[in-house]
Scaffold this motif. Structure first.
Motif, short mmCIF file in Angstrom:
data_model
loop_
_atom_site.label_atom_id
_atom_site.label_comp_id
_atom_site.label_asym_id
_atom_site.label_seq_id
_atom_site.Cartn_x
_atom_site.Cartn_y
_atom_site.Cartn_z
N THR A 1 0.83 -1.21 0.00
CA THR A 1 0.00 0.00 0.00
C THR A 1 0.86 1.25 0.00
O THR A 1 0.56 2.23 -0.69
CB THR A 1 -0.92 0.00 1.23
N SER A 2 1.93 1.23 0.77
CA SER A 2 2.83 2.39 0.80
C SER A 2 3.47 2.61 -0.57
O SER A 2 3.61 3.75 -1.02
CB SER A 2 3.92 2.17 1.86
N MET A 3 3.84 1.53 -1.23
CA MET A 3 4.46 1.65 -2.55
C MET A 3 3.47 2.22 -3.56
O MET A 3 3.82 3.09 -4.36
CB MET A 3 4.97 0.28 -2.99
N LEU A 4 2.25 1.73 -3.55
CA LEU A 4 1.24 2.24 -4.47
C LEU A 4 0.93 3.71 -4.20
O LEU A 4 0.76 4.50 -5.14
CB LEU A 4 -0.03 1.40 -4.37
N SER A 5 0.87 4.08 -2.93
CA SER A 5 0.64 5.49 -2.59
C SER A 5 1.80 6.35 -3.07
O SER A 5 1.59 7.47 -3.57
CB SER A 5 0.48 5.63 -1.07
N TRP A 6 3.01 5.84 -2.93
CA TRP A 6 4.19 6.59 -3.36
C TRP A 6 4.16 6.81 -4.88
O TRP A 6 4.42 7.92 -5.36
CB TRP A 6 5.43 5.81 -2.95
N VAL A 7 3.83 5.77 -5.63
CA VAL A 7 3.78 5.89 -7.10
C VAL A 7 2.70 6.88 -7.51
O VAL A 7 2.91 7.74 -8.38
CB VAL A 7 3.53 4.51 -7.73
N SER A 8 1.52 6.81 -6.88
CA SER A 8 0.42 7.72 -7.22
C SER A 8 0.79 9.17 -6.93
O SER A 8 0.56 10.06 -7.76
CB SER A 8 -0.83 7.32 -6.45
#
Length: 717
Positions: free
Chosen positions: A551-558
């Protein structure tokens, strides 16, 4: 007359060698770049061949000049301590408190100054303002921490009879008092036997500090906490844990006050002199069917720092030539069976045979097995230095500029056998004694040998003067191609209009053309600014609770994509072209020139901070930047060149993206099982927790170059 003087002066300028060399390099930039980059790759592959044998540079060390004094009686006392420590493990209850007391009591029996050092396990966290200050390495104490999560280091100090108290040698033995194993008990007992000897010798000129480090929360944490308090004196009670907050741990001091033998254990933090060197040694229960006991040396510290090579040299010399141990350093085992590496070794052997047929004295190749093993060890040394993470608790000492190594020792036979255990402890104890004796001979800090080097084996190294050549050859095409692209005289953009544009004959056109780089510079600046913002986003994401790595990675990419779009809205489109036909046709080349110049500057700065990171980064960044070419004009380059250029752009466009590169590495080394998107977040967490400069390189140099390469690939002008 004046015109004649001007012609003569211009003729002299044309004949200056440096100018002619520059013109030649710029006009043949494509050929020069291919030759230099290929030569850089070849230079890297030749490093195992060019490695030199290690040697002791400081004559005062004199390793092995004296006979060892450690006796079987010292080993017998150490074995008694092993039985006592394992006996506490069998008793249920307060083993975590009794084990430090047992060690302290034995230290005090030897006449050492003993004290307990209590510390909280601190969590690492990311804070951009503390990245290079070193304060974030120690982390912070959790808000809900209590004394039940306190660690207890036991420290003993021996004052040198012939010293002035200004220098000290530190011995570290990590152990877990809650679940102590035989190997950990042997590590502590080994240090006890050495301290027992050093209390009786007359040649000792440096204080000896024995740190029995509580490793229940990690080996590095306990050592770093003690070093932080050692180098940061606290006045009054500011440096102590509040007695009211720690009723559980205060029982330790109550026991010390009640027992007569424990009254010798101090409650105050004691210090010795400036640390000359440190040895972290631990016995591991890794039984191997070999003829000799094994000793593995770990030397890498944070951001590629290495101890002085002389420290490794004396350990290797004494272990091999005095105690008959098999010394190892880490290597990448996947390369040992590499087909292409064997092919390179075969090619070197063929060249060696040809050279010997011409002149028998020409010999530069090494045996194939040695080359493959040297290359695997070199790759491991470069990787660990580039990663920027310490490979053991010795890294905590290197943060304070103290030379230190970790020695991991394993026996060839089972340590449950009493006679084999005696022989093993005696051999390893004499090795540590010899290293201490050599360091004791020094009148100053380690400085004679190398601090910048790569290891290809425990007895071979590549110095900075050799491996820098490969980096220079890899990076030198960048400024040459940047100048060629800006001037329009190069072989990289054969579609570009290098001819004189009639529109540029008027003054207005010339003025506009002279400022044509401003838009490209603005785009490059915006992308690098975006990279800096992306590097700070994890600080905000990590403040949110309940976030999984995925989830942190997806938030970072977004957030990263949204930030880039917002910056484009503010600054304008990166594909904006000026109104002049020539400027439209040349805008991508100018952007590529500015991007390449920025990449060269970034790699140069990174080579000062962590050379291994810059070396590995150049292998990816340089071809990615040089190969970037607009897909719109690829068809004008010829079919073969167009296909090869498109294939290279697709390859570097995929592998050049940091998460994709990590994915490929994981699949290559571990297979497809267990690989997920959150692995990249976990990997970056380890980088920023240890203040690795590689983290900054990824987002201030590598990622902007990747984005700008994509801009050039899809550039419409």
């Amino acid at each position: 007359m004046a015109e004649g003087d001007k012609d003569t002066q211009s003729q002299k300028m044309k004949h200056r060698p440096i100018v002619r060399i520059g013109i030649f390099l710029i006009s043949h930039s494509f050929f020069v770049s291919v030759v230099c980059f290929t030569a850089g790759i070849v230079a890297l592959l030749l490093l195992p061949v060019l490695a030199k044998n290690t040697y002791v540079s400081e004559n005062a060390l004199m390793p092995g000049s004296a006979n060892p004094m450690l006796s079987s009686q010292d080993v017998a006392e150490a074995d008694r301590l092993v039985k006592d420590m394992l006996g506490l493990k069998e008793k249920s209850g307060e083993v975590g408190k009794k084990t430090p007391n047992l060690i302290a009591r034995n230290m005090a029996d030897l006449g050492a100054e003993v004290y307990h050092h209590k510390f909280h396990p601190q969590i690492n966290y990311f804070h951009p303002l503390d990245f290079f200050s070193g304060s974030s390495k120690s982390g912070k104490i959790p808000e809900n921490s209590s004394c039940a999560v306190c660690g207890i280091n036991t420290v003993g100090i021996i004052r040198a009879p012939r010293g002035d108290g200004k220098e000290a040698i530190v011995l570290v033995t990590p152990y877990n008092p809650m679940e102590i194993e035989l190997s950990e008990a042997l590590s502590v007992a080994l240090a006890y036997s050495i301290i027992s000897l050093l209390t009786r010798v007359t040649w000792l000129a440096k204080d000896i500090v024995w740190l029995a480090a509580d490793s229940r929360y990690g080996e590095y944490v306990s050592v770093a906490a003690w070093l932080r308090d050692y180098h940061t004196p606290a006045f009054g009670d500011l440096g102590k844990l509040d007695a009211g907050m720690c009723p559980e741990i205060n029982t330790l001091h109550e026991q010390n006050a009640n027992a007569a033998t424990d009254r010798r254990v101090n409650t105050d933090f004691s210090r010795a002199g400036t640390m000359a060197a440190a040895l972290v040694f631990k016995v591991v229960n890794e039984h191997e069917e070999t003829e000799k006991d094994a000793l593995t040396i770990f030397a890498e510290a944070s951001n590629g720092q290495m101890p002085n090579l002389d420290l490794i040299n004396i350990v290797n010399y004494l272990a091999v030539h005095r105690q008959g141990l098999r010394v190892k350093v880490e290597k990448i085992y996947a390369l040992l069976n590499s087909v292409w590496l064997k092919a390179v070794g075969d090619i070197l052997h063929f060249i060696d045979k040809v050279a010997r047929s011409i002149n028998p004295q020409w010999k530069f190749a090494i045996p194939l097995e040695d080359y493959i093993e040297g290359a695997a060890t070199l790759a491991s040394s470069m990787y660990h230095q580039a990663l920027g993470l310490p490979t053991g608790s010795h890294g905590a000492f290197r943060d304070y500029q103290v030379d230190a190594v970790t020695l991991k020792i394993s026996s060839r036979v089972s340590l449950l056998n009493k006679s084999a255990r005696y022989e093993f402890l005696l051999r390893i104890g004499r090795l540590i004694e010899g290293v201490i004796r050599s360091i004791n001979n020094l009148l100053e800090k380690f400085h004679q040998s190398f601090f910048l080097y790569f290891l290809t084996s425990p007895s071979k190294f590549v110095s900075v003067g050799v491996y820098t050549i490969a980096f220079v050859l890899l990076v030198v095409p960048l400024p040459i191609v940047a100048a060629a692209l800006y001037s329009g005289d190069n072989g990289w953009d054969s579609d570009s209009t290098n001819k004189t544009n009639p529109a540029s004959k008027n003054g207005l056109s010339t003025t506009i053309e002279s400022w044509r780089w401003l838009h490209a510079a603005k785009v490059v600046f915006i992308v690098h600014l975006w990279g800096a913002i992306v590097s700070l986003l994890p600080y905000l994401i990590s403040r949110l609770h309940g976030m999984t790595p995925t989830t942190s990675m997806l938030s970072w990419v977004s957030l990263s994509i949204c930030t880039l779009l917002i910056l484009y809205q503010i600054s304008g489109s990166p594909y904006l072209c000026s109104g002049m036909p020539q400027s439209q046709h040349r805008q991508w080349a100018i952007m590529k020139a500015v991007m390449i110049a920025a990449a060269a500057i970034g790699l140069g700065i990174m080579s000062i901070i962590n050379f291994a990171t810059a070396q590995i980064g150049a292998l990816m960044v340089v071809p990615m930047c040089l190969m970037a070419h607009p897909l719109k004009y690829v068809h004008r380059l010829g079919r073969l060149r167009a296909l090869s250029l498109m294939a290279c752009n697709l390859f570097f466009g995929f592998v050049g993206f940091p998460p994709a590169a990590l994915l490929v590495t994981r699949v290559w080394s571990e297979g497809c099982n267990g690989v997920n998107l959150g692995d990249f977040w976990i990997w970056l967490e380890s980088l920023w927790a240890w203040n690795s400069a590689t983290y900054l390189y990824l987002f201030l140099v590598h990622l902007p170059c990747w984005v700008l390469s994509l801009h050039i690939l899809f550039h419409p002008c």
